[in-house]
Design a protein around this motif. Structure first.
Motif, PDB file in Angstrom:
ATOM      1  N   THR A 132      88.158  40.141   9.695  1.00 24.59           N
ATOM      2  CA  THR A 132      88.530  40.209  11.108  1.00 24.59           C
ATOM      3  C   THR A 132      89.330  41.467  11.427  1.00 24.59           C
ATOM      4  OG1 THR A 132      90.570  39.006  10.638  1.00 24.59           O
ATOM      5  CG2 THR A 132      88.680  37.675  11.302  1.00 24.59           C
ATOM      6  N   GLN A 133      89.557  41.654  12.726  1.00 24.79           N
ATOM      7  CA  GLN A 133      90.460  42.705  13.193  1.00 24.79           C
ATOM      8  C   GLN A 133      91.831  42.471  12.572  1.00 24.79           C
ATOM      9  OE1 GLN A 133      90.112  43.581  17.421  1.00 24.79           O
ATOM     10  NE2 GLN A 133      92.322  43.773  17.610  1.00 24.79           N
ATOM     11  N   THR A 134      92.475  43.532  12.131  1.00 23.06           N
ATOM     12  CA  THR A 134      93.718  43.362  11.369  1.00 23.06           C
ATOM     13  C   THR A 134      94.976  43.351  12.221  1.00 23.06           C
ATOM     14  OG1 THR A 134      93.923  45.747  11.016  1.00 23.06           O
ATOM     15  CG2 THR A 134      92.711  44.484   9.338  1.00 23.06           C
ATOM     16  N   ASN A 135      94.937  43.951  13.403  1.00 22.32           N
ATOM     17  CA  ASN A 135      96.157  44.152  14.188  1.00 22.32           C
ATOM     18  C   ASN A 135      95.958  43.776  15.654  1.00 22.32           C
ATOM     19  OD1 ASN A 135      96.277  45.996  11.823  1.00 22.32           O
ATOM     20  ND2 ASN A 135      98.256  46.580  12.679  1.00 22.32           N
ATOM     21  N   PRO A 136      97.044  43.463  16.353  1.00 20.46           N
ATOM     22  CA  PRO A 136      96.944  43.200  17.790  1.00 20.46           C
ATOM     23  C   PRO A 136      96.729  44.488  18.574  1.00 20.46           C
ATOM     24  CG  PRO A 136      99.234  43.130  17.117  1.00 20.46           C
ATOM     25  CD  PRO A 136      98.428  43.303  15.856  1.00 20.46           C
ATOM     26  N   TYR A 137      96.272  44.339  19.802  1.00 19.22           N
ATOM     27  CA  TYR A 137      96.047  45.518  20.649  1.00 19.22           C
ATOM     28  C   TYR A 137      97.324  46.323  20.842  1.00 19.22           C
ATOM     29  CZ  TYR A 137      91.980  42.724  22.216  1.00 19.22           C
ATOM     30  OH  TYR A 137      90.850  41.964  22.284  1.00 19.22           O
ATOM     31  N   GLU A 138      98.468  45.631  20.964  1.00 20.72           N
ATOM     32  CA  GLU A 138      99.724  46.318  21.278  1.00 20.72           C
ATOM     33  C   GLU A 138     100.078  47.377  20.248  1.00 20.72           C
ATOM     34  OE1 GLU A 138     103.243  43.418  19.759  1.00 20.72           O
ATOM     35  OE2 GLU A 138     101.795  42.475  21.112  1.00 20.72           O
ATOM     36  N   ASP A 139      99.610  47.219  19.000  1.00 20.87           N
ATOM     37  CA  ASP A 139      99.907  48.218  17.965  1.00 20.87           C
ATOM     38  C   ASP A 139      99.281  49.573  18.269  1.00 20.87           C
ATOM     39  OD1 ASP A 139     101.302  46.260  16.658  1.00 20.87           O
ATOM     40  OD2 ASP A 139     100.048  46.225  14.857  1.00 20.87           O
ATOM     41  N   TYR A 192      89.958  29.639  23.408  1.00 24.20           N
ATOM     42  CA  TYR A 192      89.129  30.778  23.008  1.00 24.20           C
ATOM     43  C   TYR A 192      89.940  31.665  22.073  1.00 24.20           C
ATOM     44  CZ  TYR A 192      86.129  29.490  26.974  1.00 24.20           C
ATOM     45  OH  TYR A 192      85.303  28.814  27.842  1.00 24.20           O
ATOM     46  N   MET A 193      89.245  32.483  21.305  1.00 21.13           N
ATOM     47  CA  MET A 193      89.911  33.436  20.414  1.00 21.13           C
ATOM     48  C   MET A 193      89.347  34.827  20.706  1.00 21.13           C
ATOM     49  SD  MET A 193      89.934  33.672  16.246  1.00 21.13           S
ATOM     50  CE  MET A 193      90.910  32.232  15.898  1.00 21.13           C
ATOM     51  N   ASN A 194      90.210  35.741  21.103  1.00 21.29           N
ATOM     52  CA  ASN A 194      89.709  37.078  21.441  1.00 21.29           C
ATOM     53  C   ASN A 194      89.589  37.959  20.195  1.00 21.29           C
ATOM     54  OD1 ASN A 194      92.350  37.859  20.872  1.00 21.29           O
ATOM     55  ND2 ASN A 194      92.717  38.820  22.857  1.00 21.29           N
ATOM     56  N   SER A 195      89.267  39.214  20.399  1.00 19.52           N
ATOM     57  CA  SER A 195      88.999  40.119  19.284  1.00 19.52           C
ATOM     58  C   SER A 195      90.200  40.298  18.362  1.00 19.52           C
ATOM     59  CB  SER A 195      88.538  41.486  19.819  1.00 19.52           C
ATOM     60  OG  SER A 195      88.001  42.283  18.804  1.00 19.52           O
ATOM     61  N   GLU A 196      91.405  40.215  18.914  1.00 23.12           N
ATOM     62  CA  GLU A 196      92.616  40.381  18.089  1.00 23.12           C
ATOM     63  C   GLU A 196      93.065  39.066  17.456  1.00 23.12           C
ATOM     64  OE1 GLU A 196      96.001  41.631  20.514  1.00 23.12           O
ATOM     65  OE2 GLU A 196      95.471  40.190  22.065  1.00 23.12           O
ATOM     66  N   PRO A 227      94.958  34.306  11.247  1.00 22.87           N
ATOM     67  CA  PRO A 227      95.993  33.477  10.626  1.00 22.87           C
ATOM     68  C   PRO A 227      97.408  33.901  11.027  1.00 22.87           C
ATOM     69  CG  PRO A 227      95.135  35.025   9.026  1.00 22.87           C
ATOM     70  CD  PRO A 227      94.322  35.217  10.276  1.00 22.87           C
ATOM     71  N   LYS A 228      97.604  35.187  11.372  1.00 26.62           N
ATOM     72  CA  LYS A 228      98.895  35.653  11.877  1.00 26.62           C
ATOM     73  C   LYS A 228      98.643  36.937  12.659  1.00 26.62           C
ATOM     74  CE  LYS A 228      99.960  37.860   7.424  1.00 26.62           C
ATOM     75  NZ  LYS A 228     100.910  37.955   6.312  1.00 26.62           N
ATOM     76  N   LYS A 229      99.670  37.413  13.310  1.00 25.14           N
ATOM     77  CA  LYS A 229      99.489  38.515  14.263  1.00 25.14           C
ATOM     78  C   LYS A 229      99.016  39.811  13.604  1.00 25.14           C
ATOM     79  CE  LYS A 229     101.867  40.427  18.290  1.00 25.14           C
ATOM     80  NZ  LYS A 229     103.083  40.315  19.119  1.00 25.14           N
ATOM     81  N   ARG A 230      99.580  40.118  12.474  1.00 25.60           N
ATOM     82  CA  ARG A 230      99.306  41.408  11.820  1.00 25.60           C
ATOM     83  C   ARG A 230      98.985  41.138  10.352  1.00 25.60           C
ATOM     84  NH1 ARG A 230     103.415  43.019  13.733  1.00 25.60           N
ATOM     85  NH2 ARG A 230     102.622  43.948  15.652  1.00 25.60           N
ATOM     86  N   LEU A 231      97.830  41.584   9.905  1.00 28.31           N
ATOM     87  CA  LEU A 231      97.388  41.279   8.546  1.00 28.31           C
ATOM     88  C   LEU A 231      97.711  42.418   7.569  1.00 28.31           C
ATOM     89  CD1 LEU A 231      93.846  39.792   9.322  1.00 28.31           C
ATOM     90  CD2 LEU A 231      96.033  38.589   9.194  1.00 28.31           C
ATOM     91  N   HIS A 232      97.826  42.076   6.294  1.00 25.28           N
ATOM     92  CA  HIS A 232      97.916  43.037   5.180  1.00 25.28           C
ATOM     93  C   HIS A 232      99.157  43.924   5.222  1.00 25.28           C
ATOM     94  CE1 HIS A 232      93.867  41.614   4.984  1.00 25.28           C
ATOM     95  NE2 HIS A 232      93.409  42.397   5.933  1.00 25.28           N
ATOM     96  N   THR A 233     100.258  43.421   5.768  1.00 25.79           N
ATOM     97  CA  THR A 233     101.477  44.238   5.803  1.00 25.79           C
ATOM     98  C   THR A 233     102.087  44.404   4.406  1.00 25.79           C
ATOM     99  OG1 THR A 233     102.666  42.231   6.443  1.00 25.79           O
ATOM    100  CG2 THR A 233     102.118  43.771   8.206  1.00 25.79           C
ATOM    101  N   TRP A 234     101.951  43.352   3.562  1.00 24.72           N
ATOM    102  CA  TRP A 234     102.535  43.420   2.215  1.00 24.72           C
ATOM    103  C   TRP A 234     101.488  43.381   1.113  1.00 24.72           C
ATOM    104  CZ3 TRP A 234     107.223  45.095   2.369  1.00 24.72           C
ATOM    105  CH2 TRP A 234     108.029  44.790   3.461  1.00 24.72           C
ATOM    106  N   GLU A 235     100.465  42.558   1.322  1.00 25.73           N
ATOM    107  CA  GLU A 235      99.400  42.495   0.325  1.00 25.73           C
ATOM    108  C   GLU A 235      98.095  42.122   1.000  1.00 25.73           C
ATOM    109  OE1 GLU A 235     100.271  39.567  -2.618  1.00 25.73           O
ATOM    110  OE2 GLU A 235     100.135  37.881  -1.223  1.00 25.73           O
ATOM    111  N   PHE A 236      97.015  42.339   0.290  1.00 29.35           N
ATOM    112  CA  PHE A 236      95.694  42.041   0.833  1.00 29.35           C
ATOM    113  C   PHE A 236      95.252  40.643   0.409  1.00 29.35           C
ATOM    114  CE2 PHE A 236      95.998  46.639   0.852  1.00 29.35           C
ATOM    115  CZ  PHE A 236      95.506  46.933   2.118  1.00 29.35           C
ATOM    116  N   ALA A 237      94.312  40.092   1.171  1.00 32.80           N
ATOM    117  CA  ALA A 237      93.845  38.725   0.910  1.00 32.80           C
ATOM    118  C   ALA A 237      92.748  38.712  -0.149  1.00 32.80           C
ATOM    119  CB  ALA A 237      93.345  38.106   2.213  1.00 32.80           C
TER     120      ALA A 237
END
Length: 670
Positions: free
Chosen positions: A143-150, A441-445, A516-526
């Motif tokens: 999925t997309q890793t970050n919110p639009y605001e970033d 609904y779930m948008n792109s972010e 699963p959360k707002k911003r992915l992979h900040t510390w480790e990858f899945a």
């Protein structure tokens, strides 16, 4: 005022609708921040169309006659069970929708799997499934890793095969905000797009050469030693392979292949690397190739090289429909359970089965959406249940799809209109529009949002979740005693640990919620070891080849006033006023050679057929023609698939000839 989610693109704008006047206003909060595009502003209009299906319909020879809901559900369920008994559950397939709610997609995949098959898919297969495969392979989540605001805080934004100014107009405000803060914008496409008006660097490449350009940028960054050595050592694996594989992709070599000057490639690569943080945004210009998975792998390699992940950057596969992300996340994919969990993951599969009150569910991958048509031709699929999709227009080389639809023993279409696909149906079930029901609904972010009901369903139509609940009961499946949509929301919440502490009340009150959360992979990858994987890719040529007979590379594009197969936008009076007649774009020099002028009627032919359309002399390279895909384009597009099952919509060898007579061209419409 009622708050609803816009039914069009995957950006996920919230609309405020007055139930009395039905006037639409933009929501001031996230994600659209008081902005709307024309489609959002006039979103209610198609739902008020006189073309709506008002009662269940049954085909009687060539005629469609109204029947009751009771008759429809009883007859459909009886036929499905009969086919299952004679041919097995895998003789039935279901197509979910990117335009219905999370709850409704969740129910449809639940029906399919409890029925005994994983033949459940959705149109994500046609757009970003290549992104899912590449992302899962490299960083562990599809999925997309970050919110639009970033986007507003990154030093550079690389936009590749994607034209947000027309496809997600509201996101341009985020990009403009980033530019005001000094961000550099690089845009890569096969034609000059409106988005390029915001670019510091614009690359117009030859179709099908994306990997060469990406590898040349990687080559430059490695040669200049601008890569993030600490990030690569601590958080990735496979760098030596990338270093070796891209050594030959010099900017000079890339210039010959892509048509982009070597000096410009070097300059933009350095600028992107020195920005310190960056986003890569992409669309179907990258994924809809036989090399689609590899194209995405190449740009992920570029992000990993610079450590542009987590707080320092993001990967943005921009979704095209308002709930394509939700449909995929809810498990409406033939190889994944909800949350993109593979079918073979026994622990999660047993968790799902337990929630549904059964011991286990099927583990064999179902058919991809794009595999269904050959399976029907072979006689493997006897029945097809389609919710809110129009494959008779949206699939590549759709003539074969229409041929397959005629062969089915049972075709059920659940939709708002008698679409081109519904014309082949044995039963048509009238669904309620987005503004006539509630749900999430779930948008792109990956932002979960609740959509309220503005007014009661039209005539005898029902929300999709109600229809599917009736069907589940009639099929004798366990766990279909839902009395309201919130009960389904609560059920899917139980599947995701991230939502266990959340409530449906929180969602309905508009509290911020990401999966699963707002911003992915900040510390480790899945990934199993927590590290991202570099995967070297080589140039893969298009499946179709241009030659003396078919000299043009034909690609497809979206238009700002249109949406997908046109069923919604062509029924919106305000939007139709904004639309001109669809036209094919051709280079001025190519037009001169063919003695073609603006607005001339031409015939476009590929190895799959021909269509007619008027010409617009536009900003495309020599040898390239671009046509909008909302109408009959897919009669002639290329159905060769990549490894994720996505067709090569973006490259077909074509020829063009000017027509002498002014024959009507209504056949360009659905």
């Amino acid at each position: 005022m009622k708050t609803v989610i816009c039914p069009y693109c995957g950006f996920g704008c919230k609309l405020l609708v007055d139930p009395q006047t039905l006037i639409v206003r933009p929501h001031k909060g996230e994600p659209n921040r008081g902005k709307l595009c024309p489609k959002g502003l006039y979103a209610i209009e198609f739902a008020l169309s006189k073309d709506r299906v008002k009662k269940p319909l049954k085909r009687d020879k060539k005629l469609l006659r109204p029947i009751t809901w009771g008759e429809a559900i009883e007859e459909i369920s009886h036929r499905l069970l009969e086919i299952k008994e004679f041919y097995g559950p895998n003789a039935v397939a279901f197509i979910a929708s990117s335009k219905i709610t999370n709850e409704e997609n969740y129910l449809l995949q639940k029906i399919a799997r409890l029925f005994g098959t994983n033949n459940i898919d959705n149109c994500a297969r046609l757009c970003h499934e290549a992104s899912v495969h590449a992302l899962k392979t490299t960083v562990g989540t599809g999925t997309q890793t970050n919110p639009y605001e970033d986007l507003e805080n990154f030093g550079a934004i690389l936009i590749w095969g994607y034209n947000p100014a027309e496809t997600h107009p509201v996101i341009i405000h985020y990009i403009k905000s980033a530019k005001k803060k000094g961000a550099k914008v690089i845009v890569v496409d096969v034609r000059e797009t409106i988005t390029m008006n915001f670019a510091d660097y614009k690359f117009i490449i030859k179709p099908g050469t994306d990997i060469v350009l990406a590898n040349a940028m990687i080559h430059t960054i490695i040669k200049e030693e601008l890569y993030n050595e600490d990030f690569i050592k601590s958080r990735t694996a496979g760098f030596s392979e990338i270093r070796m594989a891209t050594m030959k992709y010099t900017p000079q070599y890339a210039e010959k292949v892509t048509g982009v000057p070597a000096s410009l490639i070097q300059k933009a690569a350095k600028e992107f690397a020195l920005a310190g943080s960056g986003a890569i945004m992409w669309g179907m210009g990258l994924t809809q190739h036989v090399s689609g998975v590899e194209n995405v792998l190449a740009i992920i390699d570029l992000a990993l090289l610079l450590g542009y992940i987590g707080n320092k950057g993001g990967l943005y596969p921009m979704r095209g429909q308002n709930n394509v992300q939700g449909a995929a996340y809810m498990g409406a994919l033939s190889e994944f359970l909800p949350g993109y969990i593979p079918l073979e993951n026994e622990k999660f599969r047993k968790r799902v089965a337990s929630l549904w009150g059964v011991e286990d569910i099927p583990t064999e991958r179902g058919l991809y959406l794009t595999e269904l048509w050959d399976a029907i031709e072979r006689g493997d699929i006897k029945a097809l249940y389609i919710v809110g999709e129009n494959p008779a227009v949206s699939e590549a080389n759709f003539t074969r799809v229409r041929r397959a639809l005629r062969k089915l023993d049972l075709l059920v279409v659940q939709d708002l209109f008698i679409t081109r696909t519904a014309k082949y149906a044995h039963y048509i079930l009238p669904a309620s529009a987005f503004c006539e029901k509630e749900g999430s609904y779930m948008n792109s972010e990956r932002r979960l949002q609740w959509s309220e009901k503005v007014y009661e369903p039209l005539a005898d139509s029902k929300p999709d979740w109600e229809i599917l609940t009736l069907l589940g009961k009639a099929l004798g499946l366990p766990g279909f005693e839902y009395s309201n949509v919130e009960e389904i929301t609560e059920e899917y919440f139980h599947l995701f640990p991230e939502l266990e502490e959340k409530s449906v009340k929180d969602l309905k009150e508009g509290k911020e919620m990401f999966l699963p959360k707002k911003r992915l992979h900040t510390w480790e990858f899945a990934t199993p070891d927590g590290k991202a994987r570099f995967i070297a890719v080589e140039q893969i040529p298009p499946w179709d080849n241009t030659n003396g007979e078919y000299p043009f590379a034909l690609t497809t594009m979206r238009l700002i006033s249109h949406y997908n197969t046109g069923e919604m936008t062509l029924r919106s009076p305000s939007l139709t006023k904004l639309m001109g007649e669809p036209k094919i774009l051709i280079n001025a020099e190519d037009a001169k050679e063919l003695n073609i002028e603006d607005n001339d009627l031409v015939e476009i032919e590929t190895r799959r057929g021909k269509i007619r359309m008027r010409v617009k002399i536009g900003k495309v390279s020599r040898g390239v023609v671009a046509l909008p895909f909302h109408f009959k384009a897919n009669k002639i597009t290329n159905n060769a698939l990549n490894k994720a099952g996505t067709p090569e919509f973006k490259f077909s060898a074509a020829k063009i000839r000017k027509l002498k007579s002014e024959r009507p061209i209504l056949d360009n419409y659905p």
